[in-house]
Design a protein around this motif. Sequence first.
Motif, PDB file in Angstrom:
ATOM      1  N   ILE A   5      23.186  55.094   9.296  1.00 24.98           N
ATOM      2  CA  ILE A   5      22.845  55.162  10.840  1.00 24.98           C
ATOM      3  C   ILE A   5      21.959  56.441  11.050  1.00 24.98           C
ATOM      4  N   ALA A   6      22.375  57.518  10.498  1.00 24.40           N
ATOM      5  CA  ALA A   6      21.911  58.771  10.871  1.00 24.40           C
ATOM      6  C   ALA A   6      20.508  58.875  10.212  1.00 24.40           C
ATOM      7  N   LYS A   7      20.508  58.333   9.048  1.00 24.74           N
ATOM      8  CA  LYS A   7      18.956  58.544   8.398  1.00 24.74           C
ATOM      9  C   LYS A   7      18.165  57.409   9.077  1.00 24.74           C
ATOM     10  N   TYR A   8      18.628  56.174   9.602  1.00 25.02           N
ATOM     11  CA  TYR A   8      17.724  55.509  10.411  1.00 25.02           C
ATOM     12  C   TYR A   8      17.110  56.183  11.424  1.00 25.02           C
ATOM     13  N   ASP A   9      18.136  57.002  12.199  1.00 26.01           N
ATOM     14  CA  ASP A   9      17.897  57.856  13.516  1.00 26.01           C
ATOM     15  C   ASP A   9      16.596  58.783  13.194  1.00 26.01           C
ATOM     16  N   GLN A  10      16.969  59.488  11.774  1.00 26.10           N
ATOM     17  CA  GLN A  10      15.942  60.672  11.486  1.00 26.10           C
ATOM     18  C   GLN A  10      14.532  59.833  11.199  1.00 26.10           C
ATOM     19  N   THR A  11      14.525  58.525  10.836  1.00 25.68           N
ATOM     20  CA  THR A  11      13.444  58.009  10.460  1.00 25.68           C
ATOM     21  C   THR A  11      12.674  57.730  11.774  1.00 25.68           C
ATOM     22  N   VAL A  12      13.132  57.116  12.611  1.00 22.37           N
ATOM     23  CA  VAL A  12      12.502  56.618  13.663  1.00 22.37           C
ATOM     24  C   VAL A  12      12.034  57.773  14.672  1.00 22.37           C
ATOM     25  N   THR A  13      12.982  59.118  14.486  1.00 23.37           N
ATOM     26  CA  THR A  13      12.485  60.236  15.279  1.00 23.37           C
ATOM     27  C   THR A  13      11.292  60.713  14.511  1.00 23.37           C
ATOM     28  N   LYS A  14      11.171  60.851  12.989  1.00 23.50           N
ATOM     29  CA  LYS A  14      10.060  61.309  12.510  1.00 23.50           C
ATOM     30  C   LYS A  14       9.010  60.506  12.810  1.00 23.50           C
ATOM     31  N   ARG A  15       9.093  59.112  12.640  1.00 24.37           N
ATOM     32  CA  ARG A  15       7.736  58.583  12.887  1.00 24.37           C
ATOM     33  C   ARG A  15       7.252  58.149  14.218  1.00 24.37           C
ATOM     34  N   GLN A  16       8.101  58.547  15.271  1.00 27.27           N
ATOM     35  CA  GLN A  16       7.611  58.827  16.490  1.00 27.27           C
ATOM     36  C   GLN A  16       6.840  59.959  16.774  1.00 27.27           C
ATOM     37  N   SER A  17       7.168  60.919  16.280  1.00 30.83           N
ATOM     38  CA  SER A  17       6.578  62.357  16.321  1.00 30.83           C
ATOM     39  C   SER A  17       5.144  62.181  15.351  1.00 30.83           C
ATOM     40  N   GLU A  18       5.078  61.435  14.537  1.00 25.27           N
ATOM     41  CA  GLU A  18       3.870  61.248  13.756  1.00 25.27           C
ATOM     42  C   GLU A  18       2.964  60.203  14.165  1.00 25.27           C
ATOM     43  N   PHE A  19       3.497  59.418  15.406  1.00 26.76           N
ATOM     44  CA  PHE A  19       2.824  58.540  15.996  1.00 26.76           C
ATOM     45  C   PHE A  19       1.650  59.023  16.932  1.00 26.76           C
ATOM     46  N   LYS A  20       1.628  60.197  17.465  1.00 26.48           N
ATOM     47  CA  LYS A  20       0.734  60.984  18.208  1.00 26.48           C
ATOM     48  C   LYS A  20      -0.657  61.340  17.493  1.00 26.48           C
ATOM     49  N   GLN A  21      -0.261  61.806  16.205  1.00 24.50           N
ATOM     50  CA  GLN A  21      -1.114  62.276  15.180  1.00 24.50           C
ATOM     51  C   GLN A  21      -1.956  61.230  14.390  1.00 24.50           C
ATOM     52  N   SER A  22      -1.631  59.828  14.363  1.00 22.52           N
ATOM     53  CA  SER A  22      -2.092  58.833  13.736  1.00 22.52           C
ATOM     54  C   SER A  22      -3.658  58.677  14.528  1.00 22.52           C
ATOM     55  N   GLN A  23      -4.566  58.660  13.737  1.00 22.50           N
ATOM     56  CA  GLN A  23      -6.028  58.295  14.292  1.00 22.50           C
ATOM     57  C   GLN A  23      -6.365  56.882  14.328  1.00 22.50           C
ATOM     58  N   GLN A  24      -6.136  56.196  13.135  1.00 24.77           N
ATOM     59  CA  GLN A  24      -6.526  54.942  13.097  1.00 24.77           C
ATOM     60  C   GLN A  24      -5.293  53.743  13.537  1.00 24.77           C
ATOM     61  N   THR A  25      -5.888  52.591  13.990  1.00 23.10           N
ATOM     62  CA  THR A  25      -5.071  51.600  14.662  1.00 23.10           C
ATOM     63  C   THR A  25      -4.149  51.229  13.633  1.00 23.10           C
ATOM     64  N   GLU A  26      -4.575  50.913  12.396  1.00 19.66           N
ATOM     65  CA  GLU A  26      -4.007  50.562  10.965  1.00 19.66           C
ATOM     66  C   GLU A  26      -2.873  51.495  10.992  1.00 19.66           C
ATOM     67  N   GLU A  27      -2.944  52.876  10.953  1.00 21.06           N
ATOM     68  CA  GLU A  27      -1.854  53.827  10.864  1.00 21.06           C
ATOM     69  C   GLU A  27      -0.929  53.731  11.894  1.00 21.06           C
ATOM     70  N   LYS A  28      -1.155  53.250  13.262  1.00 22.33           N
ATOM     71  CA  LYS A  28      -0.309  53.260  14.383  1.00 22.33           C
ATOM     72  C   LYS A  28       0.437  52.036  13.966  1.00 22.33           C
ATOM     73  N   ILE A  29      -0.160  50.859  13.544  1.00 24.36           N
ATOM     74  CA  ILE A  29       0.641  49.653  13.519  1.00 24.36           C
ATOM     75  C   ILE A  29       1.726  49.786  12.292  1.00 24.36           C
ATOM     76  N   GLN A  30       1.237  50.605  11.264  1.00 20.72           N
ATOM     77  CA  GLN A  30       2.465  50.851  10.193  1.00 20.72           C
ATOM     78  C   GLN A  30       3.411  51.686  10.590  1.00 20.72           C
ATOM     79  N   ASN A  31       3.015  52.725  11.379  1.00 23.47           N
ATOM     80  CA  ASN A  31       4.010  53.470  11.827  1.00 23.47           C
ATOM     81  C   ASN A  31       5.214  52.576  12.776  1.00 23.47           C
TER      82      ASN A  31
END
Length: 114
Positions: free
Chosen positions: A27-53
């Motif tokens: 559960i802690a690993k899943y939380d870390q993954t979500v937190t990391k991906r949420q912070s990376e979302f803003k940096q994503s430039q392409q729509t495809e990257e955002k969808i994958q995120n």
Amino acid sequence: MKHMLAVLIFLPIIAEAHSSDNPVDDIAKYDQTVTKRQSEFKQSQQTEEKIQNLQDQISALESKILTLRNLMASDYPHIKEKMSKYKFDYMESVDDTLVQLKKVITQTDTLLNQ
């Protein structure tokens, strides 16, 4: 791209509830993954990257919910037997939440492809 997301959403879920001997660690690993991906979302430039995120976030959340569900069922057998003191079926509610989560992704896909 729209069809790819739709196919991924409706594929049957073939996932283990947890990957280690300690579901709390999972559960802690899943939380870390979500937190990391949420912070990376803003940096994503392409729509495809955002969808994958978003897909990665949904996958981690789905795994977390399934792990929590199985943990509750093992710790509290009366939940599994639909005999909670609140006359509330927790397992059904968790399953419904997963269905709702998939619908949100479908709606997001629709919005992005307008």
